[in-house]
Structure formats: structure tokens, C-alpha cells
Design a protein around this motif. Sequence first.
Motif, mmCIF file in Angstrom:
data_model
loop_
_atom_site.group_PDB
_atom_site.id
_atom_site.type_symbol
_atom_site.label_atom_id
_atom_site.label_comp_id
_atom_site.label_asym_id
_atom_site.label_seq_id
_atom_site.Cartn_x
_atom_site.Cartn_y
_atom_site.Cartn_z
ATOM 1 N N ARG A 191 -0.182 2.307 -5.855
ATOM 2 C CA ARG A 191 -0.830 3.247 -6.652
ATOM 3 C C ARG A 191 -0.067 3.201 -8.140
ATOM 4 N NH1 ARG A 191 -1.440 9.830 -5.184
ATOM 5 N NH2 ARG A 191 -2.027 10.259 -7.315
ATOM 6 N N THR A 210 0.833 -1.277 0.126
ATOM 7 C CA THR A 210 0.110 -0.002 -0.061
ATOM 8 C C THR A 210 1.027 1.359 -0.063
ATOM 9 O OG1 THR A 210 -1.703 -1.283 1.236
ATOM 10 C CG2 THR A 210 -1.692 1.081 1.340
ATOM 11 N N CYS A 211 0.912 2.217 -1.062
ATOM 12 C CA CYS A 211 1.772 3.153 -1.077
ATOM 13 C C CYS A 211 0.792 4.410 -1.924
ATOM 14 C CB CYS A 211 2.857 3.002 -2.076
ATOM 15 S SG CYS A 211 4.098 4.044 -1.894
ATOM 16 N N ASN A 212 1.261 5.596 -1.364
ATOM 17 C CA ASN A 212 0.655 6.893 -1.860
ATOM 18 C C ASN A 212 1.326 7.326 -3.171
ATOM 19 O OD1 ASN A 212 2.562 7.689 0.114
ATOM 20 N ND2 ASN A 212 1.673 9.634 0.257
ATOM 21 N N SER A 213 2.296 6.641 -3.292
ATOM 22 C CA SER A 213 3.434 7.314 -4.309
ATOM 23 C C SER A 213 3.398 6.201 -5.633
ATOM 24 C CB SER A 213 4.892 7.445 -4.207
ATOM 25 O OG SER A 213 4.756 8.482 -2.960
ATOM 26 N N TYR A 226 2.069 4.038 6.387
ATOM 27 C CA TYR A 226 0.730 4.014 6.291
ATOM 28 C C TYR A 226 -0.006 2.754 6.440
ATOM 29 C CZ TYR A 226 -0.907 7.655 3.069
ATOM 30 O OH TYR A 226 -1.443 8.990 2.329
#
Length: 443
Positions: free
Chosen positions: A152, A137-140, A209
Motif C-alpha cells: 500500500r 502485502t499490507c493494508n497499512s 493477511y
Amino acid sequence: MYMLDKNVFCSSPWLHVRLSYRGYYYPCRWGDRNFYNTQSLLNLSDTSLLDYVNSEQMVALRNQLLTGIKPTGCHGCYYEESFGKMSGRTKQLYRSKLNDTFNFEDSPHYKLFEYSQQNAGLTNVLPIDLQIEIENTCNSACIMCHPSLSSRLKSDYVKLHQIDPITFMQPIEFKCWAANPVLLQKFINDLKEVPSTEYIHLLGGETLYVESFYTICEALIEADLAKNIILGTTTNGTVYSERLEKIIPEFKGFHLGLSIESSNPLNDYVRYPSDINKVKEIFVKFVALREKFDSLHLELRITPNIFSIFYLDEMIQYMCDNNITAESCNILRNPSCLRMELLPDDLKDIAVRKLKAVVFKNFLGRVPQNPNTRNPNLTRDIISNVAYGYIDFLEGMTPPDDVEAERGKLVKFLKGFESLRGNTILDYAPEYADFLNAYGYSS
């Protein structure tokens, strides 16, 4: 014990184990994942950490190293060493005190190697160093990352594969083991059976996260194991969690790496959708934590690519200004079109000149390589090693045989991402205009 080949031997399989996002065990954090994926892999779901230590794969690897055979999966380390760069193998040899004289009898791990040599590659010790990949899980969506390592980026690759299936792979569907409560508890139970553990590196995704990161940390604290363990993790610098303030002092040491590719807005392109100004603001918060907790070590984690290497001099200056070291990750090999080796001579020469100028400006002389990048007394030495390491690499590298095809692929690769993001690399790296346009970027 007969003399071993110092150009081949590595002590990693006696000290270290890696667990991937899918729950598969690998013998090394630096090894070639693609190579090991062609072999029969063992999984956390049916094999304990203790059982893997003397698995067929680990035993075979130890025997190769003991008999002077270069393991195929280790070619990355040997490649880096050919430029004088410190590799993962080099770091492990330092840990075993085999870096200078290569006298096995003087190594604190001599008995481990001797036992394995006398017992067909088996070992009688438990690992002390674990790299554990928990969730993706990553926002980048960093352009040099693999789609399986970032949720992402994976969504981007799904769209890009439909547009250009040759340039962009179809992402593999899988569920990370740490998202399964049963496997997460099994892993925690396994950790409790390995009291020898000295260092654990937990990787995301963006670890700050995901809940499993905190679950593992808190379980180690509750089991009274944290006080003997140095825990490391890496963040992309876009997240700050106050939960760290309770976790950090419970561990013997806490190593926090800040993944960053440039101190200028190029970082926003490479590590999309980062905002370098916000990253620097969050970095200030981490520095404040370092002042609060002596056990916290901060360092930058860089993986220079064909673009960011041109501005590495600015990163070196940033390190000097902020009294922080950087750990250079492996030389980037994938995506192949982002390799530094594709850099044209004119840009390469400028990059080298800029690096030489920044080391001169900051009085950074050449010093012996030291793997202890976390020693606060060696900050300038480590910065020097990083700077000169890339100077030597740039001056010694040669273009691959498929350089023209790969440069053409680079343009398709960039244009694909830019079609989704509405940006252009030339806004961040205008010096590359002539180079990229020669391969059809502007057409």
C-alpha cells in the motif's frame, strides 16, 4: 583462544540468518541493509540456507569480529549502545552469556568461536535463529516504513515520486520470493534440513493477511518441527485471524508483536489508515488468546519518531495499565527526516519531563537491562528499561549536522503524504505547530 574486543564482538553470525523479501540472505536482522546491498548477495533461488551459513559473506563477517574490526554494516548497534540503549548486539551477547564478565571460556558458544578462529571463519554449526521476511502485502501505509516493505505504501510512493522526485524515491519493482510456490516449497524443504532451529520470526507486510505465513506454519506442524520451535510474527493490529487459534498451541512458543506508535489517534496518522479504537478492540481479542494459550506472548513493538516520541509517556502508561511490555525496535534512521534527533529543544524537554512524570507515577525505578523481554515475571522491569532508555536517548542525543535541511525536508515529506490523504499532522500533534510553521508548513 586470544582475547577478543568486548566493544566489537557479536555472536550473531554464529546463531542467526536473515532472509529478505526479495530472497536475498543477510547476516543479521539488525545490520544495515543499505550497506549489504552494495555487496554481492546470495539468493534463495540459487543458494540453500545451509550453504549460506559458510558463505564468503558470513565467513568474512566472523573474521572481522574475531579480529576486533568493527564491521561497517553494524554501525546501528554501536550507535544505540553509545546512549546506553540495548542493541541487537547486546542481546546476542546476553544469549552467549558474554554480557558481564566477557569470559569466552564460560560461554556456552565458546567452542563455536574457537572453531571459527581455528578454521578461517568457518563454522561447524547450523543457525538457531531465523528472521524470514515473506511478503510485503499490507493494508497499512506507515509513514516511516520503506515502500518496498508495504504494497500500500508503495502505491503512495509511485504517486509521490511523480509530484516530488527529490523527497520521494521511485519504488523498486520486485516479486516477493514467498509468492513463488516453487521458492516457498524450497524454503520449507531447507527448514527441514535445519533441525537446530529454535526461533523463527516471520515478517510481512501484514503477515496475518498473506497465505504463505500460514503455509509455512502448517508445514512446520506437519513435519513435527513446530513443537521445538518458538515462532514470532508482527501484526499492525488491524487484523484478527481465527486460524491462529489452531496454529499457536502447536508451537513451543508463539510471540506476537503488535506494531503501534501511540495509544492516541496519532497512531492513525503515522500508521495510516489505522483506527486506534479498532486496534485496541482487536488487541482485546489477542489478550483473550493469551489467557487461553500459555505459550502465547504478546508485546507492543514501537519505533518512536520525531512525533510519537512526544507522546511516549502515554504508551508507557498504556503498558502499565495493560500489564504488557514493549520491544523497542532500532532507533529510527530512515526516513531521515523522521529521526528523533531533529526534535527542537523545547519539545524535547517537554517529552523528557512527561516521561519522567510517568515513571514516577508508576513507581518505575531504574533496573539493570535485561534482553528477556518475554519473561512475564519481568514486565515492570522491561517497561522501566523502555522508558529510561528513551529518557537517556533524548537527553544525550545531538542534532545532526544537516538538521536544518532535514527539518525542511520533513515539511515536504508530510505535505506530500497529506496531499494524498487529506489530513494534517497538526490535528494529531498540535504542539508541533510553531516548530513546523517555522519551516514553512503553513505556507
